[in-house]
Design a protein around this motif. Structure first.
Motif, PDB file in Angstrom:
ATOM      1  N   PRO A 409     -17.158   3.141 -12.946  1.00 36.50           N
ATOM      2  CA  PRO A 409     -18.244   3.985 -13.433  1.00 36.50           C
ATOM      3  C   PRO A 409     -18.089   4.324 -14.905  1.00 36.50           C
ATOM      4  CG  PRO A 409     -16.635   5.305 -12.278  1.00 36.50           C
ATOM      5  CD  PRO A 409     -16.188   3.875 -12.116  1.00 36.50           C
ATOM      6  N   ALA A 410     -19.152   4.832 -15.500  1.00 41.36           N
ATOM      7  CA  ALA A 410     -19.059   5.347 -16.861  1.00 41.36           C
ATOM      8  C   ALA A 410     -18.135   6.555 -16.861  1.00 41.36           C
ATOM      9  CB  ALA A 410     -20.444   5.732 -17.371  1.00 41.36           C
ATOM     10  N   GLY A 411     -17.452   6.752 -17.970  1.00 42.85           N
ATOM     11  CA  GLY A 411     -16.539   7.878 -18.085  1.00 42.85           C
ATOM     12  C   GLY A 411     -15.106   7.460 -17.821  1.00 42.85           C
ATOM     13  N   PHE A 412     -14.339   8.388 -17.300  1.00 41.14           N
ATOM     14  CA  PHE A 412     -12.918   8.197 -17.070  1.00 41.14           C
ATOM     15  C   PHE A 412     -12.676   7.934 -15.588  1.00 41.14           C
ATOM     16  CE2 PHE A 412      -8.933  10.506 -15.826  1.00 41.14           C
ATOM     17  CZ  PHE A 412      -8.028   9.618 -16.377  1.00 41.14           C
ATOM     18  N   SER A 413     -11.947   6.855 -15.270  1.00 42.42           N
ATOM     19  CA  SER A 413     -11.637   6.572 -13.867  1.00 42.42           C
ATOM     20  C   SER A 413     -10.303   5.851 -13.770  1.00 42.42           C
ATOM     21  CB  SER A 413     -12.745   5.741 -13.210  1.00 42.42           C
ATOM     22  OG  SER A 413     -12.834   4.453 -13.803  1.00 42.42           O
ATOM     23  N   LYS A 414      -9.704   5.923 -12.568  1.00 45.58           N
ATOM     24  CA  LYS A 414      -8.397   5.304 -12.328  1.00 45.58           C
ATOM     25  C   LYS A 414      -8.487   4.400 -11.102  1.00 45.58           C
ATOM     26  CE  LYS A 414      -6.532   9.251 -11.789  1.00 45.58           C
ATOM     27  NZ  LYS A 414      -5.505  10.236 -11.388  1.00 45.58           N
ATOM     28  N   TRP A 415      -7.725   3.301 -11.168  1.00 51.62           N
ATOM     29  CA  TRP A 415      -7.785   2.311 -10.099  1.00 51.62           C
ATOM     30  C   TRP A 415      -6.385   1.752  -9.895  1.00 51.62           C
ATOM     31  CZ3 TRP A 415     -10.218  -3.174 -10.972  1.00 51.62           C
ATOM     32  CH2 TRP A 415     -10.292  -3.859  -9.754  1.00 51.62           C
ATOM     33  N   LEU A 416      -5.869   1.869  -8.667  1.00 52.49           N
ATOM     34  CA  LEU A 416      -4.558   1.338  -8.319  1.00 52.49           C
ATOM     35  C   LEU A 416      -4.721   0.179  -7.342  1.00 52.49           C
ATOM     36  CD1 LEU A 416      -1.422   1.560  -8.372  1.00 52.49           C
ATOM     37  CD2 LEU A 416      -1.627   3.067  -6.372  1.00 52.49           C
ATOM     38  N   ILE A 417      -4.179  -0.971  -7.708  1.00 51.38           N
ATOM     39  CA  ILE A 417      -4.191  -2.161  -6.859  1.00 51.38           C
ATOM     40  C   ILE A 417      -2.742  -2.418  -6.467  1.00 51.38           C
ATOM     41  CG2 ILE A 417      -4.819  -4.604  -6.744  1.00 51.38           C
ATOM     42  CD1 ILE A 417      -6.490  -4.006  -9.373  1.00 51.38           C
ATOM     43  N   TYR A 418      -2.422  -2.380  -5.154  1.00 52.98           N
ATOM     44  CA  TYR A 418      -1.014  -2.536  -4.808  1.00 52.98           C
ATOM     45  C   TYR A 418      -0.833  -3.050  -3.384  1.00 52.98           C
ATOM     46  CZ  TYR A 418      -0.678   1.763  -1.945  1.00 52.98           C
ATOM     47  OH  TYR A 418      -0.812   2.712  -0.972  1.00 52.98           O
ATOM     48  N   ASN A 419       0.368  -3.540  -3.138  1.00 50.48           N
ATOM     49  CA  ASN A 419       0.731  -4.044  -1.825  1.00 50.48           C
ATOM     50  C   ASN A 419       1.779  -3.108  -1.218  1.00 50.48           C
ATOM     51  OD1 ASN A 419       1.387  -5.574   0.431  1.00 50.48           O
ATOM     52  ND2 ASN A 419       2.889  -6.783  -0.700  1.00 50.48           N
ATOM     53  N   PRO A 420       1.392  -2.232  -0.307  1.00 48.27           N
ATOM     54  CA  PRO A 420       2.365  -1.278   0.244  1.00 48.27           C
ATOM     55  C   PRO A 420       3.478  -1.943   1.025  1.00 48.27           C
ATOM     56  CG  PRO A 420       0.298  -1.185   1.451  1.00 48.27           C
ATOM     57  CD  PRO A 420       0.056  -2.052   0.250  1.00 48.27           C
ATOM     58  N   GLY A 421       3.302  -3.190   1.422  1.00 50.75           N
ATOM     59  CA  GLY A 421       4.349  -3.869   2.168  1.00 50.75           C
ATOM     60  C   GLY A 421       5.654  -3.960   1.407  1.00 50.75           C
ATOM     61  N   THR A 422       5.597  -4.001   0.088  1.00 49.35           N
ATOM     62  CA  THR A 422       6.819  -4.117  -0.702  1.00 49.35           C
ATOM     63  C   THR A 422       7.565  -2.800  -0.799  1.00 49.35           C
ATOM     64  OG1 THR A 422       5.530  -3.767  -2.709  1.00 49.35           O
ATOM     65  CG2 THR A 422       5.952  -6.039  -2.063  1.00 49.35           C
ATOM     66  N   LEU A 423       6.997  -1.724  -0.260  1.00 48.81           N
ATOM     67  CA  LEU A 423       7.713  -0.456  -0.222  1.00 48.81           C
ATOM     68  C   LEU A 423       8.617  -0.342   1.002  1.00 48.81           C
ATOM     69  CD1 LEU A 423       5.080   2.152  -1.445  1.00 48.81           C
ATOM     70  CD2 LEU A 423       7.323   1.776  -2.406  1.00 48.81           C
ATOM     71  N   ALA A 424       8.680  -1.392   1.829  1.00 47.41           N
ATOM     72  CA  ALA A 424       9.510  -1.344   3.030  1.00 47.41           C
ATOM     73  C   ALA A 424      10.973  -1.159   2.634  1.00 47.41           C
ATOM     74  CB  ALA A 424       9.336  -2.627   3.834  1.00 47.41           C
ATOM     75  N   PRO A 425      11.756  -0.444   3.466  1.00 49.40           N
ATOM     76  CA  PRO A 425      13.184  -0.260   3.148  1.00 49.40           C
ATOM     77  C   PRO A 425      13.887  -1.595   2.982  1.00 49.40           C
ATOM     78  CG  PRO A 425      12.511   1.152   4.966  1.00 49.40           C
ATOM     79  CD  PRO A 425      11.359   0.220   4.692  1.00 49.40           C
ATOM     80  N   ASN A 426      14.872  -1.635   2.108  1.00 50.80           N
ATOM     81  CA  ASN A 426      15.621  -2.861   1.894  1.00 50.80           C
ATOM     82  C   ASN A 426      17.084  -2.635   2.240  1.00 50.80           C
ATOM     83  OD1 ASN A 426      17.068  -1.792  -0.411  1.00 50.80           O
ATOM     84  ND2 ASN A 426      15.155  -1.982  -1.535  1.00 50.80           N
ATOM     85  N   GLU A 427      17.894  -3.673   2.107  1.00 54.38           N
ATOM     86  CA  GLU A 427      19.273  -3.596   2.560  1.00 54.38           C
ATOM     87  C   GLU A 427      20.119  -2.647   1.723  1.00 54.38           C
ATOM     88  OE1 GLU A 427      21.706  -7.125   1.476  1.00 54.38           O
ATOM     89  OE2 GLU A 427      19.804  -7.952   0.777  1.00 54.38           O
ATOM     90  N   PHE A 428      19.639  -2.248   0.552  1.00 52.55           N
ATOM     91  CA  PHE A 428      20.449  -1.414  -0.326  1.00 52.55           C
ATOM     92  C   PHE A 428      20.193   0.084  -0.137  1.00 52.55           C
ATOM     93  CE2 PHE A 428      20.137  -5.510  -2.420  1.00 52.55           C
ATOM     94  CZ  PHE A 428      21.471  -5.781  -2.625  1.00 52.55           C
ATOM     95  N   GLY A 429      19.112   0.452   0.521  1.00 52.68           N
ATOM     96  CA  GLY A 429      18.844   1.871   0.692  1.00 52.68           C
ATOM     97  C   GLY A 429      17.492   2.084   1.323  1.00 52.68           C
ATOM     98  N   LYS A 430      17.388   3.110   2.140  1.00 46.37           N
ATOM     99  CA  LYS A 430      16.139   3.379   2.835  1.00 46.37           C
ATOM    100  C   LYS A 430      15.543   4.700   2.339  1.00 46.37           C
ATOM    101  CE  LYS A 430      17.378   0.838   7.025  1.00 46.37           C
ATOM    102  NZ  LYS A 430      17.515   0.906   8.499  1.00 46.37           N
ATOM    103  N   ARG A 431      14.271   4.666   2.039  1.00 43.57           N
ATOM    104  CA  ARG A 431      13.554   5.875   1.653  1.00 43.57           C
ATOM    105  C   ARG A 431      12.223   5.865   2.381  1.00 43.57           C
ATOM    106  NH1 ARG A 431      17.901   6.511   0.035  1.00 43.57           N
ATOM    107  NH2 ARG A 431      18.646   7.092  -2.022  1.00 43.57           N
ATOM    108  N   THR A 432      11.734   7.019   2.757  1.00 48.60           N
ATOM    109  CA  THR A 432      10.432   7.089   3.411  1.00 48.60           C
ATOM    110  C   THR A 432       9.358   7.104   2.335  1.00 48.60           C
ATOM    111  OG1 THR A 432      11.376   8.337   5.226  1.00 48.60           O
ATOM    112  CG2 THR A 432       8.985   8.395   4.984  1.00 48.60           C
ATOM    113  N   PRO A 433       8.565   6.044   2.239  1.00 49.82           N
ATOM    114  CA  PRO A 433       7.552   6.019   1.181  1.00 49.82           C
ATOM    115  C   PRO A 433       6.393   6.957   1.504  1.00 49.82           C
ATOM    116  CG  PRO A 433       7.349   4.087   2.564  1.00 49.82           C
ATOM    117  CD  PRO A 433       8.565   4.814   3.045  1.00 49.82           C
TER     118      PRO A 433
END
Length: 497
Positions: A409-433
């Protein structure tokens, strides 16, 4: 575990804070004047880190520390641009003032003044602020070794600043501002350190975290916190808890606003890419908007120039002018209470320089045993901030493949494009996203697959007419050293039609 400590501490304090409130009210002093809200930025002695002193006022030679890993080259860049502390001070303060920052808080420990590797830098910034007369500084005391000798040194350092640079001292409600971790008994701090400023009655004391010690709580005028070291979800929770604390106690809350965080440390056999995922501009803009909505007395930017932690607001290689321009917009909004008008078409784009699934440790290195390799699991994302005079279609592509498209839209706006799958815990540490929620201020496009190796492009069209195609100045993967999850910021100014 630092973030969880803060969360639990804040929750416990909210239960007991009401017991301190009568004491707090008795100690309160009436405020005779209305103080405008301030934007202050924590300032690291970045020009001195890893550098060697020369003669005279302090000419610096670029010799970045070997332990700074992939971020070390930014110290080189800073030193090349700012060889002299007074040149650096004039440039930095001019930049900061132009983008709406009112003051710096300069890191101060017992050993910094009158003589240390940082002393010339500190004195240069205070001297230039005195010369200008429209920019201010406050000591930001971080001192863990509070021996009797160090307490005396802290007092002497404050006396030196007061005696030589008092005109540049940041004042709030007529009192000199001092920031401090409550790390010693308050009575001792008042009598042995603050006494050189006339005692606590003449000081606007800001603590890191609302103090659990009743004496500190009684005398703290405001509090802030250090949100750089927590990820997106933890930071959102902390801000809410801290605003609740401010409402219960009546103590001023200086809203922390934290850019991305990525710190690499490299030792002979270990390596630590130490990441706090803030999803590009997402946490940064949400913190600003919360400060504006709550009419905070001040915003505390973390930080102006910490290049070794990927946190700089100042213009530099990774972020370009992206965080700087975003800060300029929000600072004007914060100071005036009105969202600034949009006068030209501009896009700000944020992304990592490499793919999360491409993260690798350097050859022969193992993760440091005392840190999770990735402290909060990162994600593949592209963040777009739009400043548009008229609506436009923005298309984000990786190589020739369209990643996402949106009618902005006209004016100020924000848009986030992301893949939440990459927030899955990994072998080095687990955090609740904790994931961001789409709302009127933030559009979200969720991807079902990770990103792939390609260059990032934006195309902008309006009424079926293409206004421009823009390429990121640091393409994904191509320009990255593996293990580098810095935030890249691009500014795309669309030519007027």
């Amino acid at each position: 575990m630092r973030q969880y400590y803060y969360q639990n501490l804040m929750r416990l304090m909210l239960i007991g804070i009401s017991l301190l409130l009568p004491l707090r009210l008795l100690a309160a002093t009436p405020r005779a004047t209305v103080q405008k809200p301030l934007v202050v930025a924590h300032f690291m002695h970045q020009m001195s880190i890893g550098a060697e002193h020369g003669a005279g006022e302090g000419m610096f030679a670029a010799a970045p520390s070997t332990v700074n890993g992939v971020m070390a080259h930014h110290i080189d860049e800073y030193l090349v641009n700012y060889r002299h502390p007074y040149d650096a001070a004039r440039q930095d303060i001019a930049y900061a003032k132009n983008c709406g920052i009112d003051a710096f808080t300069l890191l101060l420990s017992a050993s910094h003044l009158p003589a240390s590797q940082f002393a010339n830098t500190i004195k240069a910034y205070y001297q230039v602020a005195c010369e200008r007369g429209d920019f201010y500084l406050a000591p930001d005391i971080w001192e863990g070794n509070l021996t009797e000798a160090n307490v005396t040194k802290l007092a002497n350092a404050l006396r030196l600043l007061k005696d030589n640079y008092d005109a540049a001292w940041l004042r709030f409600h007529g009192k000199r501002v001092v920031l401090m971790f409550p790390s010693m008994p308050f009575a001792e701090f008042d009598t042995k350190v603050l006494s050189v400023l006339g005692g606590i009655d003449n000081v606007y004391l800001i603590t890191y975290g609302y103090p659990k010690d009743p004496a500190w709580a009684q005398h703290a005028s405001g509090f802030t916190n250090w949100h750089a070291h927590v990820g997106y979800g933890e930071e959102s929770s902390l801000r809410d808890l801290e605003w609740q604390t401010a409402q219960v106690t009546g103590v001023d809350y200086w809203q922390p606003v934290s850019p991305a965080f990525q710190q690499s440390r490299s030792w002979p056999k270990t390596f630590m890419p130490n990441v706090r995922e803030k999803l590009g501009m997402t946490a940064f803009t949400q913190a600003w908007e919360q400060a504006i909505a709550h009419q905070a007395p001040g915003v505390f930017l973390q930080t102006w120039n910490d290049l070794t932690e990927d946190m700089a607001v100042m213009p530099e290689t990774n972020h370009g002018f992206a965080y700087y321009d975003l800060t300029t917009f929000y600072a004007q909004w914060f100071h005036t209470g009105k969202q600034p008008p949009i006068t030209k078409d501009t896009l700000l784009v944020f992304h990592h320089p490499q793919l999360v699934n491409g993260m690798q440790l350097p050859p022969g290195r193992k993760p440091m045993p005392t840190f999770a390799w990735i402290s909060t699991p990162p994600t593949d994302y592209v963040g777009v901030v739009s400043f548009l005079t008229q609506p436009a279609t923005v298309t984000v592509s990786l190589g020739e493949k369209v990643l996402a498209q949106r009618e902005c839209p006209a004016g100020f706006s924000k848009w986030l494009i992301y893949n939440p799958g990459t927030l899955a815990p990994n072998e080095f540490g687990k955090r609740t996203p904790v994931y961001p929620i789409a709302n009127a201020a933030l559009a979200i496009t969720t991807l079902d697959k990770p990103l792939w190796d390609a260059e990032l492009y934006l195309a902008v069209t309006r009424q079926q007419r293409r206004l421009g195609v823009f390429r990121s100045h640091r393409p994904i993967v191509e320009a990255a050293g593996r293990g580098d999850l810095c935030t890249i910021g691009d500014v795309f100014n669309i030519p007027p039609q």
